[in-house]
Design a protein around this motif. Structure first.
Motif, PDB file in Angstrom:
ATOM      1  N   THR A  38       0.961  -1.302  -0.135  1.00  0.00           N
ATOM      2  CA  THR A  38      -0.001  -0.145  -0.457  1.00  0.00           C
ATOM      3  C   THR A  38       0.745   1.104   0.196  1.00  0.00           C
ATOM      4  N   ALA A  39       0.748   2.444  -0.953  1.00  0.00           N
ATOM      5  CA  ALA A  39       1.514   3.337  -1.043  1.00  0.00           C
ATOM      6  C   ALA A  39       1.338   4.377  -0.093  1.00  0.00           C
ATOM      7  N   ILE A  40       1.925   5.290   0.693  1.00  0.00           N
ATOM      8  CA  ILE A  40       1.839   5.767   1.555  1.00  0.00           C
ATOM      9  C   ILE A  40       0.947   6.732   1.197  1.00  0.00           C
ATOM     10  N   ASN A  41       0.721   7.400  -0.183  1.00  0.00           N
ATOM     11  CA  ASN A  41       0.743   8.638  -0.543  1.00  0.00           C
ATOM     12  C   ASN A  41      -0.538   8.167  -1.671  1.00  0.00           C
ATOM     13  N   PRO A  42      -1.599   8.391  -0.961  1.00  0.00           N
ATOM     14  CA  PRO A  42      -3.062   6.869  -1.798  1.00  0.00           C
ATOM     15  C   PRO A  42      -3.105   7.822  -4.040  1.00  0.00           C
ATOM     16  N   LYS A  43      -2.127   8.675  -3.993  1.00  0.00           N
ATOM     17  CA  LYS A  43      -1.701   9.277  -5.562  1.00  0.00           C
ATOM     18  C   LYS A  43      -0.797   8.306  -6.367  1.00  0.00           C
ATOM     19  N   TYR A  44       0.053   7.556  -5.753  1.00  0.00           N
ATOM     20  CA  TYR A  44       0.738   6.848  -6.532  1.00  0.00           C
ATOM     21  C   TYR A  44       1.255   5.327  -6.186  1.00  0.00           C
ATOM     22  N   ASN A  83       2.255   0.019  -7.410  1.00  0.00           N
ATOM     23  CA  ASN A  83       1.908  -1.651  -8.144  1.00  0.00           C
ATOM     24  C   ASN A  83       2.483  -2.033  -9.469  1.00  0.00           C
ATOM     25  N   ARG A  84       2.807  -1.130 -10.601  1.00  0.00           N
ATOM     26  CA  ARG A  84       3.344  -1.867 -11.086  1.00  0.00           C
ATOM     27  C   ARG A  84       4.704  -1.574 -10.867  1.00  0.00           C
ATOM     28  N   ALA A  85       5.842  -1.287 -10.183  1.00  0.00           N
ATOM     29  CA  ALA A  85       6.841  -1.131  -9.974  1.00  0.00           C
ATOM     30  C   ALA A  85       6.737  -2.656  -9.331  1.00  0.00           C
ATOM     31  N   VAL A  86       6.104  -2.652  -7.840  1.00  0.00           N
ATOM     32  CA  VAL A  86       6.081  -4.231  -7.976  1.00  0.00           C
ATOM     33  C   VAL A  86       5.844  -5.374  -8.209  1.00  0.00           C
ATOM     34  N   ASN A  87       4.674  -4.540  -9.191  1.00  0.00           N
ATOM     35  CA  ASN A  87       4.629  -6.125 -10.189  1.00  0.00           C
ATOM     36  C   ASN A  87       6.055  -6.535 -11.530  1.00  0.00           C
ATOM     37  N   TRP A  88       6.823  -5.811 -11.730  1.00  0.00           N
ATOM     38  CA  TRP A  88       7.804  -5.327 -12.387  1.00  0.00           C
ATOM     39  C   TRP A  88       8.878  -6.660 -11.393  1.00  0.00           C
ATOM     40  N   LEU A  89       8.595  -6.072  -9.964  1.00  0.00           N
ATOM     41  CA  LEU A  89       9.708  -6.468  -9.216  1.00  0.00           C
ATOM     42  C   LEU A  89       9.371  -8.063  -9.110  1.00  0.00           C
ATOM     43  N   THR A  90       8.230  -8.742  -8.904  1.00  0.00           N
ATOM     44  CA  THR A  90       7.857  -9.481  -9.066  1.00  0.00           C
ATOM     45  C   THR A  90       8.200 -10.568 -10.273  1.00  0.00           C
ATOM     46  N   LYS A  91       8.173 -10.181 -11.229  1.00  0.00           N
ATOM     47  CA  LYS A  91       8.198 -10.479 -12.555  1.00  0.00           C
ATOM     48  C   LYS A  91      10.049 -11.187 -12.489  1.00  0.00           C
ATOM     49  N   TYR A  92      10.903 -10.257 -11.582  1.00  0.00           N
ATOM     50  CA  TYR A  92      12.211 -10.125 -12.102  1.00  0.00           C
ATOM     51  C   TYR A  92      12.288 -11.246 -11.219  1.00  0.00           C
ATOM     52  N   ASN A  93      11.552 -11.505  -9.888  1.00  0.00           N
ATOM     53  CA  ASN A  93      12.512 -12.307  -8.751  1.00  0.00           C
ATOM     54  C   ASN A  93      11.703 -13.997  -9.123  1.00  0.00           C
ATOM     55  N   ALA A  97      10.054   2.754  -9.722  1.00  0.00           N
ATOM     56  CA  ALA A  97      11.030   3.690  -8.939  1.00  0.00           C
ATOM     57  C   ALA A  97      10.986   4.228  -9.138  1.00  0.00           C
ATOM     58  N   ASP A  98      11.536   4.769 -10.390  1.00  0.00           N
ATOM     59  CA  ASP A  98      12.418   6.287 -10.140  1.00  0.00           C
ATOM     60  C   ASP A  98      11.330   7.252 -10.935  1.00  0.00           C
ATOM     61  N   GLU A  99       9.924   7.328 -10.411  1.00  0.00           N
ATOM     62  CA  GLU A  99       9.078   7.659 -10.326  1.00  0.00           C
ATOM     63  C   GLU A  99       8.247   8.276  -9.316  1.00  0.00           C
ATOM     64  N   LEU A 100       8.587   7.408  -9.123  1.00  0.00           N
ATOM     65  CA  LEU A 100       8.054   7.104  -6.816  1.00  0.00           C
ATOM     66  C   LEU A 100       8.746   7.897  -6.742  1.00  0.00           C
ATOM     67  N   PRO A 101       8.635   9.112  -5.625  1.00  0.00           N
ATOM     68  CA  PRO A 101       9.018   9.981  -3.850  1.00  0.00           C
ATOM     69  C   PRO A 101       9.713   8.550  -3.660  1.00  0.00           C
ATOM     70  N   SER A 102      11.520   9.252  -2.728  1.00  0.00           N
ATOM     71  CA  SER A 102      11.996   8.515  -2.131  1.00  0.00           C
ATOM     72  C   SER A 102      11.305   7.292  -1.095  1.00  0.00           C
ATOM     73  N   ARG A 103      10.005   8.006   0.008  1.00  0.00           N
ATOM     74  CA  ARG A 103       9.379   7.243   0.458  1.00  0.00           C
ATOM     75  C   ARG A 103       8.771   5.914   0.022  1.00  0.00           C
ATOM     76  N   GLU A 104       8.005   6.106  -0.874  1.00  0.00           N
ATOM     77  CA  GLU A 104       7.551   4.941  -1.667  1.00  0.00           C
ATOM     78  C   GLU A 104       8.723   4.335  -2.261  1.00  0.00           C
ATOM     79  N   GLN A 105       9.989   4.276  -2.579  1.00  0.00           N
ATOM     80  CA  GLN A 105      10.204   3.873  -3.233  1.00  0.00           C
ATOM     81  C   GLN A 105      11.143   3.092  -1.654  1.00  0.00           C
ATOM     82  N   SER A 106      12.275   3.605  -0.693  1.00  0.00           N
ATOM     83  CA  SER A 106      12.141   2.686   0.672  1.00  0.00           C
ATOM     84  C   SER A 106      10.838   2.281   1.176  1.00  0.00           C
ATOM     85  N   GLN A 107      10.008   2.471   0.972  1.00  0.00           N
ATOM     86  CA  GLN A 107       9.319   0.711   1.600  1.00  0.00           C
ATOM     87  C   GLN A 107       8.816   0.057   0.680  1.00  0.00           C
TER      88      GLN A 107
END
Length: 78
Positions: free
Chosen positions: A4-10, A15-25, A61-71
């Protein structure tokens, strides 16, 4: 896994970043099996797919703020 994103607008970008990270794994696991079996052709094919999947993850991930990236990076997926 859902993060869940810290800020709902992200949320959609998270979701897209997590989807690609899951595919990578998943591809990385398959690549490791191919490496263990000595299948060089399959390893090379999966290695290229892994690189593409991780690049896609980084694009989102680069489009996300650092708080969302670190999460995402603190999750068990990373």
């Amino acid at each position: 896994m859902n993060i869940t994103a810290i800020n709902p607008k992200y949320q959609s970008l998270v979701n897209r970043a997590v989807n690609w990270l899951t595919k990578y794994n998943e591809l990385d696991n398959q690549r490791n099996v191919a490496d263990s079996n000595g299948d060089d052709r399959l390893y090379a094919k999966l290695d290229k797919k892994c690189q593409n999947a991780f690049d896609k993850y980084l694009e989102y991930a680069d489009e996300l703020p650092s708080r969302e990236q670190s999460q995402i990076e603190k999750s068990e997926l990373y």
